[in-house]
Design a protein around this motif. Structure first.
Motif, short mmCIF file in Angstrom:
data_model
loop_
_atom_site.label_atom_id
_atom_site.label_comp_id
_atom_site.label_asym_id
_atom_site.label_seq_id
_atom_site.Cartn_x
_atom_site.Cartn_y
_atom_site.Cartn_z
N ARG A 167 0.86 -1.19 0.00
CA ARG A 167 0.00 0.00 0.00
C ARG A 167 0.90 1.24 0.00
NH1 ARG A 167 -5.35 1.66 1.94
NH2 ARG A 167 -5.19 3.59 3.14
N ALA A 195 0.70 6.73 -9.68
CA ALA A 195 -0.59 6.05 -9.50
C ALA A 195 -0.77 5.03 -10.62
CB ALA A 195 -1.72 7.07 -9.51
N THR A 206 -0.13 0.90 -9.57
CA THR A 206 -1.33 0.06 -9.62
C THR A 206 -1.14 -1.04 -10.67
OG1 THR A 206 -2.39 1.66 -11.07
CG2 THR A 206 -3.00 1.75 -8.77
N ARG A 207 -0.51 -0.70 -11.79
CA ARG A 207 -0.28 -1.73 -12.81
C ARG A 207 0.65 -2.82 -12.31
NH1 ARG A 207 0.80 0.81 -18.57
NH2 ARG A 207 1.51 -1.31 -18.93
N GLU A 233 -1.40 -1.10 -4.10
CA GLU A 233 -2.62 -0.34 -3.83
C GLU A 233 -2.17 1.11 -3.61
OE1 GLU A 233 -5.86 0.22 -0.23
OE2 GLU A 233 -4.31 -1.32 -0.09
N GLY A 291 -6.99 4.09 -11.09
CA GLY A 291 -7.00 2.88 -10.26
C GLY A 291 -6.64 3.16 -8.81
N ALA A 292 -6.46 4.46 -8.48
CA ALA A 292 -6.07 4.82 -7.12
C ALA A 292 -7.32 5.16 -6.30
CB ALA A 292 -5.14 6.01 -7.14
#
Lengths: 313, 180
Positions: free
Chosen positions: A164, A181, A185-186, A190, A208-209
Protein backbone atom coordinates in the motif's frame (compact mmCIF):
# COMPACT_ATOMS: atom_id res chain seq x y z
CA UNK A 1 17.78 -10.96 -10.24
CA UNK A 2 17.73 -11.61 -13.94
CA UNK A 3 15.39 -9.93 -16.36
CA UNK A 4 12.44 -11.82 -17.73
CA UNK A 5 12.19 -12.52 -21.43
CA UNK A 6 10.11 -9.80 -23.04
CA UNK A 7 9.02 -11.13 -26.39
CA UNK A 8 6.75 -8.37 -27.65
CA UNK A 9 8.04 -5.46 -29.79
CA UNK A 10 9.40 -2.74 -27.60
CA UNK A 11 8.00 0.79 -27.56
CA UNK A 12 10.03 3.43 -29.38
CA UNK A 13 9.57 6.11 -26.71
CA UNK A 14 8.95 6.44 -22.99
CA UNK A 15 6.48 9.33 -22.95
CA UNK A 16 4.11 7.71 -20.47
CA UNK A 17 3.26 4.09 -19.77
CA UNK A 18 0.97 3.59 -22.76
CA UNK A 19 2.19 0.66 -24.81
CA UNK A 20 4.48 -0.56 -22.01
CA UNK A 21 3.55 -4.02 -20.82
CA UNK A 22 3.86 -5.09 -17.21
CA UNK A 23 6.54 -7.58 -18.31
CA UNK A 24 8.69 -4.90 -19.89
CA UNK A 25 8.23 -2.51 -16.96
CA UNK A 26 9.37 -5.29 -14.62
CA UNK A 27 12.32 -6.02 -16.92
CA UNK A 28 13.40 -2.37 -16.61
CA UNK A 29 13.31 -2.71 -12.82
CA UNK A 30 15.14 -6.07 -12.98
CA UNK A 31 17.89 -4.65 -15.17
CA UNK A 32 18.30 -1.68 -12.82
CA UNK A 33 19.79 -4.20 -10.36
CA UNK A 34 22.62 -4.80 -12.84
CA UNK A 35 23.04 -1.08 -13.42
CA UNK A 36 23.41 -0.52 -9.66
CA UNK A 37 26.19 -3.12 -9.72
CA UNK A 38 27.91 -1.15 -12.49
CA UNK A 39 27.72 2.00 -10.35
CA UNK A 40 29.47 0.14 -7.52
CA UNK A 41 32.46 -0.86 -9.62
CA UNK A 42 35.83 0.89 -9.83
CA UNK A 43 35.03 1.54 -13.53
CA UNK A 44 31.46 2.87 -13.47
CA UNK A 45 30.93 2.59 -17.17
CA UNK A 46 29.89 0.03 -19.78
CA UNK A 47 30.15 0.41 -23.56
CA UNK A 48 26.53 -0.49 -24.40
CA UNK A 49 25.59 2.88 -25.97
CA UNK A 50 28.96 3.69 -27.48
CA UNK A 51 28.59 5.80 -30.62
CA UNK A 52 25.13 7.14 -29.76
CA UNK A 53 24.41 10.76 -28.88
CA UNK A 54 21.73 11.59 -26.34
CA UNK A 55 20.41 15.15 -26.07
CA UNK A 56 18.97 16.32 -22.76
CA UNK A 57 16.58 19.07 -23.87
CA UNK A 58 15.39 20.85 -20.75
CA UNK A 59 12.84 23.59 -21.39
CA UNK A 60 12.21 23.81 -17.65
CA UNK A 61 14.85 23.90 -14.91
CA UNK A 62 15.72 20.68 -13.16
CA UNK A 63 19.35 20.24 -12.27
CA UNK A 64 18.83 16.95 -10.44
CA UNK A 65 16.89 15.15 -13.15
CA UNK A 66 19.16 16.49 -15.90
CA UNK A 67 22.33 15.39 -14.10
CA UNK A 68 20.80 12.00 -13.33
CA UNK A 69 19.98 11.42 -17.02
CA UNK A 70 23.31 12.78 -18.25
CA UNK A 71 25.30 10.59 -15.89
CA UNK A 72 23.12 7.60 -16.79
CA UNK A 73 23.81 8.15 -20.50
CA UNK A 74 27.54 8.66 -19.90
CA UNK A 75 27.77 5.55 -17.72
CA UNK A 76 26.47 3.69 -20.77
CA UNK A 77 29.17 5.39 -22.93
CA UNK A 78 26.78 7.59 -24.93
CA UNK A 79 27.87 11.09 -25.88
CA UNK A 80 25.67 13.71 -24.26
CA UNK A 81 24.71 17.11 -25.53
CA UNK A 82 22.81 19.32 -23.16
CA UNK A 83 20.34 21.97 -24.08
CA UNK A 84 18.83 24.51 -21.68
CA UNK A 85 15.98 26.68 -22.93
CA UNK A 86 17.06 29.77 -21.01
CA UNK A 87 20.32 30.12 -22.92
CA UNK A 88 19.03 29.07 -26.34
CA UNK A 89 17.55 30.66 -29.44
CA UNK A 90 14.12 29.90 -28.00
CA UNK A 91 14.56 33.18 -26.18
CA UNK A 92 14.92 34.78 -29.64
CA UNK A 93 11.63 33.30 -30.73
CA UNK A 94 12.72 30.04 -32.34
CA UNK A 95 9.99 27.42 -32.28
CA UNK A 96 10.25 24.07 -30.50
CA UNK A 97 10.03 22.36 -33.86
CA UNK A 98 12.94 24.35 -35.36
CA UNK A 99 15.04 23.77 -32.26
CA UNK A 100 14.50 20.00 -32.32
CA UNK A 101 14.97 19.73 -36.08
CA UNK A 102 18.26 21.63 -35.80
CA UNK A 103 19.50 19.34 -33.04
CA UNK A 104 18.44 16.27 -35.03
CA UNK A 105 20.52 17.57 -37.95
CA UNK A 106 23.52 17.34 -35.62
CA UNK A 107 22.88 13.56 -35.57
CA UNK A 108 21.35 13.34 -32.12
CA UNK A 109 20.12 9.75 -31.66
CA UNK A 110 17.74 10.18 -28.72
CA UNK A 111 16.09 12.90 -26.65
CA UNK A 112 15.39 13.35 -22.98
CA UNK A 113 12.83 16.13 -22.66
CA UNK A 114 11.64 18.23 -19.72
CA UNK A 115 8.99 20.82 -20.59
CA UNK A 116 6.42 22.88 -18.67
CA UNK A 117 3.71 22.06 -21.22
CA UNK A 118 1.83 18.76 -21.06
CA UNK A 119 2.35 16.83 -24.28
CA UNK A 120 5.58 18.59 -25.29
CA UNK A 121 7.57 15.34 -25.14
CA UNK A 122 5.16 13.83 -27.68
CA UNK A 123 5.88 16.76 -29.98
CA UNK A 124 9.64 16.29 -29.65
CA UNK A 125 9.21 12.60 -30.50
CA UNK A 126 7.20 13.57 -33.59
CA UNK A 127 9.50 16.39 -34.74
CA UNK A 128 12.71 14.41 -34.24
CA UNK A 129 11.57 10.92 -35.21
CA UNK A 130 14.06 9.69 -32.58
CA UNK A 131 13.53 7.69 -29.40
CA UNK A 132 12.36 10.17 -26.77
CA UNK A 133 12.14 9.92 -22.99
CA UNK A 134 9.78 12.19 -21.12
CA UNK A 135 11.63 13.68 -18.13
CA UNK A 136 8.49 15.52 -17.00
CA UNK A 137 5.94 17.39 -19.10
CA UNK A 138 3.58 19.83 -17.41
CA UNK A 139 1.16 18.08 -15.07
CA UNK A 140 0.94 15.00 -17.26
CA UNK A 141 3.70 12.45 -16.72
CA UNK A 142 7.13 11.80 -15.26
CA UNK A 143 7.60 8.11 -16.02
CA UNK A 144 11.23 7.66 -14.94
CA UNK A 145 10.49 9.22 -11.54
CA UNK A 146 7.66 6.70 -11.11
CA UNK A 147 9.96 3.86 -12.17
CA UNK A 148 12.63 4.85 -9.67
CA UNK A 149 10.00 5.18 -6.94
CA UNK A 150 8.64 1.72 -7.80
CA UNK A 151 12.18 0.36 -7.81
CA UNK A 152 12.92 1.88 -4.40
CA UNK A 153 9.78 0.33 -2.90
CA UNK A 154 10.50 -3.01 -4.55
CA UNK A 155 14.07 -2.90 -3.25
CA UNK A 156 12.65 -2.61 0.27
CA UNK A 157 9.91 -5.22 0.05
CA UNK A 158 10.98 -7.48 -2.82
CA UNK A 159 7.65 -7.10 -4.59
CA UNK A 160 5.06 -4.39 -5.21
CA UNK A 161 2.10 -6.74 -5.22
CA UNK A 162 -0.09 -6.15 -2.19
CA UNK A 163 1.89 -3.14 -0.97
CA UNK A 164 0.00 0.00 0.00
CA UNK A 165 1.47 3.33 -1.09
CA UNK A 166 0.10 6.66 0.11
CA UNK A 167 0.92 9.75 -1.96
CA UNK A 168 0.20 12.95 -0.05
CA UNK A 169 0.12 16.59 -1.06
CA UNK A 170 -0.59 18.67 -4.16
CA UNK A 171 -1.85 15.81 -6.29
CA UNK A 172 -3.60 18.15 -8.72
CA UNK A 173 -0.41 19.66 -10.11
CA UNK A 174 1.80 16.62 -9.71
CA UNK A 175 2.94 14.62 -12.73
CA UNK A 176 4.84 12.45 -10.25
CA UNK A 177 1.58 11.48 -8.52
CA UNK A 178 -0.11 10.70 -11.85
CA UNK A 179 2.71 8.54 -13.18
CA UNK A 180 3.12 6.78 -9.84
CA UNK A 181 -0.59 6.05 -9.50
CA UNK A 182 -0.63 4.54 -12.98
CA UNK A 183 2.60 2.52 -12.66
CA UNK A 184 2.23 1.27 -9.10
CA UNK A 185 -1.33 0.06 -9.62
CA UNK A 186 -0.28 -1.73 -12.81
CA UNK A 187 2.51 -3.46 -10.90
CA UNK A 188 0.05 -4.66 -8.27
CA UNK A 189 0.32 -2.06 -5.50
CA UNK A 190 -2.62 -0.34 -3.83
CA UNK A 191 -2.28 3.44 -4.27
CA UNK A 192 -3.99 6.08 -2.16
CA UNK A 193 -3.85 9.68 -3.35
CA UNK A 194 -4.40 12.21 -0.58
CA UNK A 195 -4.52 15.98 -0.34
CA UNK A 196 -6.81 18.92 0.36
CA UNK A 197 -10.02 18.71 -1.69
CA UNK A 198 -8.89 21.65 -3.83
CA UNK A 199 -5.76 19.74 -4.84
CA UNK A 200 -7.35 16.32 -5.38
CA UNK A 201 -9.15 16.07 -8.74
CA UNK A 202 -11.74 13.29 -8.66
CA UNK A 203 -10.90 12.10 -12.17
CA UNK A 204 -7.63 10.63 -10.90
CA UNK A 205 -9.66 7.74 -9.50
CA UNK A 206 -9.71 6.47 -13.10
CA UNK A 207 -6.00 5.59 -12.70
CA UNK A 208 -7.00 2.88 -10.26
CA UNK A 209 -6.07 4.82 -7.12
CA UNK A 210 -8.23 5.51 -4.07
CA UNK A 211 -8.73 9.20 -3.24
CA UNK A 212 -9.06 10.66 0.22
CA UNK A 213 -8.69 14.02 1.91
CA UNK A 214 -7.89 12.34 5.24
CA UNK A 215 -4.13 11.82 5.61
CA UNK A 216 -4.57 9.64 8.71
CA UNK A 217 -6.78 7.33 6.70
CA UNK A 218 -4.42 7.37 3.71
CA UNK A 219 -1.40 6.35 5.74
CA UNK A 220 -3.17 3.63 7.72
CA UNK A 221 -1.45 0.33 6.87
CA UNK A 222 0.81 1.93 4.24
CA UNK A 223 4.16 0.34 3.40
CA UNK A 224 5.44 3.49 1.71
CA UNK A 225 4.39 7.12 2.11
CA UNK A 226 5.36 9.67 -0.50
CA UNK A 227 5.23 13.39 0.29
CA UNK A 228 4.78 15.66 -2.72
CA UNK A 229 6.52 19.01 -2.91
CA UNK A 230 4.22 21.81 -1.75
CA UNK A 231 4.32 24.46 -4.42
CA UNK A 232 3.80 27.54 -2.29
CA UNK A 233 2.82 29.56 -5.37
CA UNK A 234 -0.44 27.61 -5.18
CA UNK A 235 -1.24 29.58 -2.05
CA UNK A 236 -1.79 32.68 -4.18
CA UNK A 237 -4.15 30.80 -6.47
CA UNK A 238 -6.42 30.06 -3.53
CA UNK A 239 -5.88 26.31 -3.44
CA UNK A 240 -4.78 26.37 0.19
CA UNK A 241 -6.18 28.14 3.23
CA UNK A 242 -2.97 28.54 5.19
CA UNK A 243 0.39 26.82 5.48
CA UNK A 244 -0.28 26.08 9.15
CA UNK A 245 -3.45 24.20 8.23
CA UNK A 246 -1.66 22.29 5.53
CA UNK A 247 1.16 21.32 7.88
CA UNK A 248 -1.31 20.26 10.54
CA UNK A 249 -3.38 18.08 8.20
CA UNK A 250 -0.97 16.82 5.53
CA UNK A 251 2.63 17.07 6.65
CA UNK A 252 4.39 13.69 6.56
CA UNK A 253 5.95 13.43 10.00
CA UNK A 254 6.62 10.86 12.69
CA UNK A 255 3.19 11.35 14.26
CA UNK A 256 1.46 10.60 10.96
CA UNK A 257 3.80 7.68 10.23
CA UNK A 258 2.69 5.96 13.46
CA UNK A 259 -0.42 4.99 11.48
CA UNK A 260 1.63 3.26 8.78
CA UNK A 261 2.93 -0.31 8.81
CA UNK A 262 5.87 -0.95 11.11
CA UNK A 263 9.05 -0.18 9.17
CA UNK A 264 7.19 1.79 6.49
CA UNK A 265 9.43 3.94 4.34
CA UNK A 266 9.13 7.58 3.32
CA UNK A 267 9.74 8.85 -0.20
CA UNK A 268 9.94 12.31 -1.72
CA UNK A 269 10.58 13.16 -5.37
CA UNK A 270 12.61 16.22 -4.35
CA UNK A 271 13.52 18.95 -3.97
CA UNK A 272 12.16 18.87 -0.41
CA UNK A 273 10.74 21.74 1.62
CA UNK A 274 11.77 20.49 5.06
CA UNK A 275 9.17 21.19 7.75
CA UNK A 276 6.52 21.98 5.13
CA UNK A 277 5.28 18.88 3.32
CA UNK A 278 7.70 16.69 5.30
CA UNK A 279 9.16 17.21 8.77
CA UNK A 280 12.93 17.57 8.92
CA UNK A 281 13.33 14.65 11.32
CA UNK A 282 11.36 12.34 9.02
CA UNK A 283 13.15 13.59 5.92
CA UNK A 284 16.52 12.82 7.50
CA UNK A 285 15.46 9.90 9.68
CA UNK A 286 15.78 6.14 9.34
CA UNK A 287 12.51 5.79 7.41
CA UNK A 288 13.67 8.15 4.70
CA UNK A 289 14.69 6.63 1.35
CA UNK A 290 15.11 10.00 -0.35
CA UNK A 291 18.83 9.59 -1.06
CA UNK A 292 18.20 5.97 -2.09
CA UNK A 293 15.70 7.32 -4.63
CA UNK A 294 18.39 9.60 -6.07
CA UNK A 295 20.91 6.75 -6.31
CA UNK A 296 18.34 4.39 -7.79
CA UNK A 297 17.28 7.08 -10.26
CA UNK A 298 20.55 6.87 -12.12
CA UNK A 299 20.41 3.05 -12.32
CA UNK A 300 16.77 3.04 -13.45
CA UNK A 301 17.53 5.63 -16.13
CA UNK A 302 20.46 3.55 -17.37
CA UNK A 303 18.06 0.64 -17.64
CA UNK A 304 15.48 2.77 -19.51
CA UNK A 305 18.17 3.95 -21.97
CA UNK A 306 19.23 0.33 -22.45
CA UNK A 307 15.68 -0.82 -23.14
CA UNK A 308 14.99 2.00 -25.58
CA UNK A 309 18.27 2.33 -27.42
CA UNK A 310 20.34 -0.85 -27.41
CA UNK A 311 20.11 -2.83 -30.62
CA UNK A 312 18.06 -0.21 -32.45
CA UNK A 313 20.41 -0.51 -35.41
CA UNK B 1 17.69 -27.02 -38.11
CA UNK B 2 18.62 -30.66 -38.61
CA UNK B 3 20.77 -32.78 -36.27
CA UNK B 4 23.92 -33.94 -38.10
CA UNK B 5 26.23 -35.64 -35.65
CA UNK B 6 26.91 -36.34 -32.03
CA UNK B 7 30.25 -34.77 -31.13
CA UNK B 8 30.66 -35.63 -27.45
CA UNK B 9 28.72 -38.05 -25.30
CA UNK B 10 28.22 -37.44 -21.58
CA UNK B 11 31.28 -39.57 -20.76
CA UNK B 12 33.45 -37.88 -23.39
CA UNK B 13 32.36 -34.47 -22.09
CA UNK B 14 33.31 -35.50 -18.55
CA UNK B 15 36.69 -36.78 -19.72
CA UNK B 16 37.34 -33.58 -21.68
CA UNK B 17 36.72 -31.51 -18.54
CA UNK B 18 38.97 -33.79 -16.47
CA UNK B 19 41.75 -33.32 -19.05
CA UNK B 20 41.28 -29.53 -18.98
CA UNK B 21 41.49 -29.59 -15.18
CA UNK B 22 44.82 -31.49 -15.35
CA UNK B 23 46.16 -29.08 -17.99
CA UNK B 24 45.18 -26.10 -15.81
CA UNK B 25 47.10 -27.58 -12.85
CA UNK B 26 50.12 -28.42 -14.98
CA UNK B 27 50.34 -25.05 -16.63
CA UNK B 28 49.78 -23.09 -13.41
CA UNK B 29 51.87 -25.43 -11.24
CA UNK B 30 48.96 -26.13 -8.92
CA UNK B 31 45.70 -24.42 -8.04
CA UNK B 32 47.06 -21.65 -5.82
CA UNK B 33 45.94 -18.15 -6.84
CA UNK B 34 43.52 -19.38 -9.48
CA UNK B 35 39.92 -18.24 -10.00
CA UNK B 36 37.33 -19.52 -12.48
CA UNK B 37 34.83 -17.22 -14.18
CA UNK B 38 32.05 -18.69 -16.29
CA UNK B 39 30.45 -16.72 -19.10
CA UNK B 40 26.65 -16.82 -19.20
CA UNK B 41 24.95 -19.18 -19.90
CA UNK B 42 26.74 -22.53 -20.17
CA UNK B 43 30.15 -21.25 -19.16
CA UNK B 44 28.83 -21.00 -15.60
CA UNK B 45 28.08 -24.71 -14.98
CA UNK B 46 31.25 -25.65 -16.87
CA UNK B 47 33.30 -23.38 -14.58
CA UNK B 48 31.60 -24.92 -11.55
CA UNK B 49 32.42 -28.44 -12.76
CA UNK B 50 36.06 -27.48 -13.37
CA UNK B 51 36.24 -25.96 -9.89
CA UNK B 52 34.89 -29.20 -8.43
CA UNK B 53 37.47 -31.25 -10.38
CA UNK B 54 40.32 -29.00 -9.25
CA UNK B 55 39.12 -29.32 -5.67
CA UNK B 56 39.00 -33.10 -6.07
CA UNK B 57 42.54 -33.17 -7.49
CA UNK B 58 44.24 -30.59 -5.28
CA UNK B 59 41.95 -30.12 -2.28
CA UNK B 60 41.90 -26.38 -2.92
CA UNK B 61 38.70 -24.30 -3.00
CA UNK B 62 38.85 -22.21 -6.18
CA UNK B 63 36.88 -18.93 -6.19
CA UNK B 64 34.11 -19.04 -8.75
CA UNK B 65 32.45 -16.15 -10.57
CA UNK B 66 29.80 -15.59 -13.21
CA UNK B 67 30.03 -13.01 -15.96
CA UNK B 68 27.39 -11.50 -18.21
CA UNK B 69 28.87 -9.71 -21.21
CA UNK B 70 25.68 -8.24 -22.68
CA UNK B 71 26.61 -4.63 -21.97
CA UNK B 72 30.03 -5.19 -23.58
CA UNK B 73 28.97 -6.73 -26.87
CA UNK B 74 30.20 -4.88 -29.96
CA UNK B 75 27.28 -6.02 -32.09
CA UNK B 76 24.51 -4.43 -30.04
CA UNK B 77 23.69 -1.94 -32.79
CA UNK B 78 23.44 -4.70 -35.40
CA UNK B 79 21.06 -7.11 -33.77
CA UNK B 80 17.32 -6.94 -34.15
CA UNK B 81 16.32 -8.31 -30.77
CA UNK B 82 17.21 -6.88 -27.40
CA UNK B 83 19.56 -9.01 -25.36
CA UNK B 84 18.62 -9.60 -21.75
CA UNK B 85 21.06 -8.60 -19.05
CA UNK B 86 21.90 -11.30 -16.56
CA UNK B 87 23.79 -11.34 -13.33
CA UNK B 88 27.50 -10.71 -12.99
CA UNK B 89 28.83 -11.97 -9.68
CA UNK B 90 32.47 -11.96 -8.64
CA UNK B 91 32.67 -12.37 -4.89
CA UNK B 92 36.45 -12.32 -4.79
CA UNK B 93 39.19 -9.80 -5.43
CA UNK B 94 40.77 -10.37 -8.83
CA UNK B 95 43.88 -8.39 -7.94
CA UNK B 96 46.90 -10.62 -8.50
CA UNK B 97 44.87 -13.73 -9.38
CA UNK B 98 45.21 -15.91 -12.46
CA UNK B 99 41.66 -15.90 -13.79
CA UNK B 100 40.46 -18.67 -16.07
CA UNK B 101 37.56 -17.60 -18.23
CA UNK B 102 35.28 -20.50 -19.14
CA UNK B 103 32.82 -20.77 -22.04
CA UNK B 104 31.14 -23.59 -23.91
CA UNK B 105 31.94 -22.74 -27.55
CA UNK B 106 34.67 -20.53 -29.04
CA UNK B 107 33.58 -19.22 -32.45
CA UNK B 108 34.25 -15.67 -33.75
CA UNK B 109 36.01 -14.57 -30.57
CA UNK B 110 33.70 -11.58 -30.04
CA UNK B 111 32.17 -12.97 -26.86
CA UNK B 112 35.63 -13.53 -25.40
CA UNK B 113 36.75 -10.03 -26.39
CA UNK B 114 33.68 -8.61 -24.61
CA UNK B 115 34.39 -10.83 -21.58
CA UNK B 116 37.99 -9.56 -21.42
CA UNK B 117 36.76 -5.95 -21.44
CA UNK B 118 34.18 -6.73 -18.75
CA UNK B 119 36.71 -8.54 -16.53
CA UNK B 120 39.28 -5.78 -16.78
CA UNK B 121 36.63 -3.22 -15.76
CA UNK B 122 35.98 -5.32 -12.66
CA UNK B 123 39.54 -5.56 -11.42
CA UNK B 124 43.15 -6.25 -12.34
CA UNK B 125 43.97 -9.93 -12.51
CA UNK B 126 47.59 -11.06 -12.88
CA UNK B 127 46.60 -12.93 -16.04
CA UNK B 128 43.54 -14.23 -17.86
CA UNK B 129 43.45 -17.66 -19.49
CA UNK B 130 40.67 -19.11 -21.61
CA UNK B 131 39.10 -22.56 -21.36
CA UNK B 132 36.43 -23.72 -23.81
CA UNK B 133 34.67 -27.03 -24.26
CA UNK B 134 34.55 -26.74 -28.07
CA UNK B 135 36.62 -24.62 -30.47
CA UNK B 136 34.76 -24.52 -33.77
CA UNK B 137 37.05 -22.06 -35.60
CA UNK B 138 35.98 -19.04 -37.76
CA UNK B 139 37.75 -16.49 -35.60
CA UNK B 140 37.15 -12.81 -36.44
CA UNK B 141 39.59 -11.57 -33.79
CA UNK B 142 43.09 -12.69 -32.81
CA UNK B 143 41.95 -14.79 -29.85
CA UNK B 144 42.85 -18.37 -29.00
CA UNK B 145 41.95 -20.68 -26.14
CA UNK B 146 44.53 -21.99 -23.66
CA UNK B 147 42.48 -25.12 -22.91
CA UNK B 148 40.20 -26.82 -25.43
CA UNK B 149 38.00 -29.85 -24.79
CA UNK B 150 37.42 -30.59 -28.46
CA UNK B 151 38.67 -28.92 -31.64
CA UNK B 152 35.87 -29.14 -34.16
CA UNK B 153 36.31 -27.80 -37.71
CA UNK B 154 32.86 -26.57 -38.79
CA UNK B 155 31.25 -24.67 -41.62
CA UNK B 156 29.39 -21.43 -40.91
CA UNK B 157 26.11 -23.11 -41.82
CA UNK B 158 26.53 -25.48 -38.90
CA UNK B 159 25.57 -24.93 -35.28
CA UNK B 160 27.31 -26.47 -32.29
CA UNK B 161 24.88 -27.22 -29.47
CA UNK B 162 26.33 -27.84 -26.04
CA UNK B 163 23.81 -29.38 -23.67
CA UNK B 164 24.50 -29.62 -19.95
CA UNK B 165 22.63 -31.30 -17.12
CA UNK B 166 22.33 -28.01 -15.26
CA UNK B 167 20.72 -26.10 -18.13
CA UNK B 168 19.35 -28.73 -20.52
CA UNK B 169 18.83 -31.87 -18.45
CA UNK B 170 21.54 -33.93 -20.21
CA UNK B 171 25.22 -33.78 -21.13
CA UNK B 172 25.99 -33.83 -24.87
CA UNK B 173 27.60 -31.86 -27.69
CA UNK B 174 25.86 -32.06 -31.05
CA UNK B 175 26.38 -30.64 -34.53
CA UNK B 176 23.34 -29.27 -36.33
CA UNK B 177 22.85 -27.94 -39.86
CA UNK B 178 20.99 -24.68 -40.34
CA UNK B 179 18.14 -25.45 -42.73
CA UNK B 180 18.33 -23.32 -45.89
Amino acid sequence: MSAQVVAEPRPRHLLDFQGWSEGRLNAILDNADTMLQVLDRPVKKVPALQGLTVCTAFFENSTRTRISFELAARRMSADVVSFAAGSSSLSKGESLRDTIETLTSYKVDAYVVRHPASGAAHQVARFSGKPTINAGDGRRAHPTQALLDAYTIRQEYGDLKGRRVAIIGDVRHSRVARSNAELLTRLGAEVVLCGPATLLPRELASLGATLTTDAQQAVKGAHAVMALRLQTERMDAGYLGSLQEYIRDYQVNERLMERAETGAIVLHPGPMNRDLEISADTADGPRSRVLKQVENGQAVRMSVLYHLLVGRG
Amino acid sequence: MNAKASILSADELRRALTRIAHEILERNKGAEGLALVGIHTRGIPLAARLAAKLHELEGVEIPLGRLDITLYRDDLSEIAHQPLIRETQLNFDMQGRRVILVDDVLYTGRTVRAALDALIDLGRPQSIQLAVLVDRGHRELPIRADYVGKNLPTSRSEVVKVKLEETDGLDAVELWELSS
